[in-house]
Design a protein around this motif. Structure first.
Motif, mmCIF file in Angstrom:
data_model
loop_
_atom_site.group_PDB
_atom_site.id
_atom_site.type_symbol
_atom_site.label_atom_id
_atom_site.label_comp_id
_atom_site.label_asym_id
_atom_site.label_seq_id
_atom_site.Cartn_x
_atom_site.Cartn_y
_atom_site.Cartn_z
ATOM 1 N N LEU A 20 -2.381 11.334 -4.712
ATOM 2 C CA LEU A 20 -1.531 11.659 -3.564
ATOM 3 C C LEU A 20 -0.066 11.687 -3.996
ATOM 4 O O LEU A 20 0.443 10.722 -4.553
ATOM 5 N N ALA A 21 0.593 12.797 -3.726
ATOM 6 C CA ALA A 21 2.033 12.935 -3.954
ATOM 7 C C ALA A 21 2.710 13.097 -2.603
ATOM 8 O O ALA A 21 2.164 13.724 -1.697
ATOM 9 N N ALA A 22 3.910 12.516 -2.482
ATOM 10 C CA ALA A 22 4.665 12.564 -1.221
ATOM 11 C C ALA A 22 6.048 13.141 -1.498
ATOM 12 O O ALA A 22 6.709 12.756 -2.460
ATOM 13 N N ARG A 23 6.488 14.089 -0.659
ATOM 14 C CA ARG A 23 7.795 14.723 -0.847
ATOM 15 C C ARG A 23 8.855 13.947 -0.064
ATOM 16 O O ARG A 23 8.705 13.703 1.137
ATOM 17 N N ARG A 24 9.927 13.582 -0.780
ATOM 18 C CA ARG A 24 11.013 12.802 -0.181
ATOM 19 C C ARG A 24 11.787 13.636 0.849
ATOM 20 O O ARG A 24 11.781 14.860 0.793
ATOM 21 N N LEU A 26 14.954 15.478 2.675
ATOM 22 C CA LEU A 26 15.886 16.421 2.055
ATOM 23 C C LEU A 26 17.294 15.861 1.922
ATOM 24 O O LEU A 26 18.196 16.560 1.476
ATOM 25 N N THR A 27 17.478 14.591 2.299
ATOM 26 C CA THR A 27 18.772 13.929 2.120
ATOM 27 C C THR A 27 18.542 12.619 1.375
ATOM 28 O O THR A 27 17.423 12.110 1.338
ATOM 29 N N GLY A 28 19.591 12.089 0.784
ATOM 30 C CA GLY A 28 19.489 10.808 0.093
ATOM 31 C C GLY A 28 19.096 10.967 -1.373
ATOM 32 O O GLY A 28 19.067 12.066 -1.922
ATOM 33 N N TRP A 34 9.257 15.096 -5.318
ATOM 34 C CA TRP A 34 7.959 14.476 -5.053
ATOM 35 C C TRP A 34 7.910 13.114 -5.725
ATOM 36 O O TRP A 34 8.529 12.907 -6.763
ATOM 37 N N GLU A 35 7.163 12.190 -5.125
ATOM 38 C CA GLU A 35 7.085 10.839 -5.658
ATOM 39 C C GLU A 35 5.721 10.226 -5.377
ATOM 40 O O GLU A 35 4.953 10.723 -4.553
ATOM 41 N N LEU A 36 5.493 9.101 -6.052
ATOM 42 C CA LEU A 36 4.410 8.207 -5.683
ATOM 43 C C LEU A 36 4.995 7.345 -4.574
ATOM 44 O O LEU A 36 6.054 6.753 -4.747
ATOM 45 N N PRO A 37 4.363 7.292 -3.400
ATOM 46 C CA PRO A 37 4.954 6.544 -2.295
ATOM 47 C C PRO A 37 5.042 5.053 -2.605
ATOM 48 O O PRO A 37 4.276 4.523 -3.417
ATOM 49 N N GLY A 38 5.972 4.390 -1.961
ATOM 50 C CA GLY A 38 6.164 2.952 -2.160
ATOM 51 C C GLY A 38 7.516 2.532 -1.657
ATOM 52 O O GLY A 38 8.111 3.209 -0.820
ATOM 53 N N GLU A 95 7.963 9.110 6.939
ATOM 54 C CA GLU A 95 9.236 9.183 6.216
ATOM 55 C C GLU A 95 9.309 10.411 5.296
ATOM 56 O O GLU A 95 10.394 10.901 5.014
ATOM 57 N N HIS A 96 8.173 10.880 4.824
ATOM 58 C CA HIS A 96 8.136 12.010 3.884
ATOM 59 C C HIS A 96 8.055 13.336 4.636
ATOM 60 O O HIS A 96 7.711 13.376 5.811
ATOM 61 N N THR A 97 8.349 14.438 3.914
ATOM 62 C CA THR A 97 8.311 15.753 4.548
ATOM 63 C C THR A 97 7.019 16.503 4.268
ATOM 64 O O THR A 97 6.717 17.484 4.930
#
Length: 125
Positions: A20-24, A26-28, A34-38, A95-97
């Motif tokens: 599973l990949a999660a996209r952060r 669009l700000t910050g 993309w990231e590993l969530p946590g 939280e992710h997009t």
């Protein structure tokens, strides 16, 4: 920030041979990557407890951390990766997009956040 290091956990959630990949947002920091969530490990909390709590908060599902993938020091962050099994519910966006499930050969096809990249090679090893 000085010499203080932020202790963070990342969950490599696996199901049916996919990660599973999660996209952060669009700000910050690392916007749109993309990231590993946590997230952050709270004072007095174990890494395993932090993984379970952060995934419940961010994705609304339950995971079981099964093995520690290692850690990466990156720009003031100590990122500790954990391989996890999905044990309850289905990951949902808050939280992710975006979310996606990737086969090992598809990991290079998205734009990962820098701290996560060194962990990727350990997930399917």
């Amino acid at each position: 920030m000085g010499d203080r290091v932020l202790h963070v956990v990342a969950a490599a959630i696996l199901r049916d041979g996919r990660l599973l990949a999660a996209r952060r947002p669009l700000t910050g920091r690392n916007a749109g990557k993309w990231e590993l969530p946590g997230g952050k490990v709270e004072l007095g909390e174990t890494e395993e407890a932090a993984v379970i709590r952060e995934i419940r908060e961010e994705l609304g599902c339950g995971v079981l951390p099964t093995s520690r993938l290692g850690e990466v020091l990156y720009e003031g962050i100590r990122l500790c990766g954990w391989s996890c099994t999905l044990v309850e519910g289905e990951p949902t966006l808050s939280e992710h997009t975006a979310l996606c499930w990737l086969l090992p050969g598809e990991l290079g096809g998205i734009d990962w956040a820098g701290p996560d990249i060194p962990l990727l090679g350990r997930i399917f090893a």
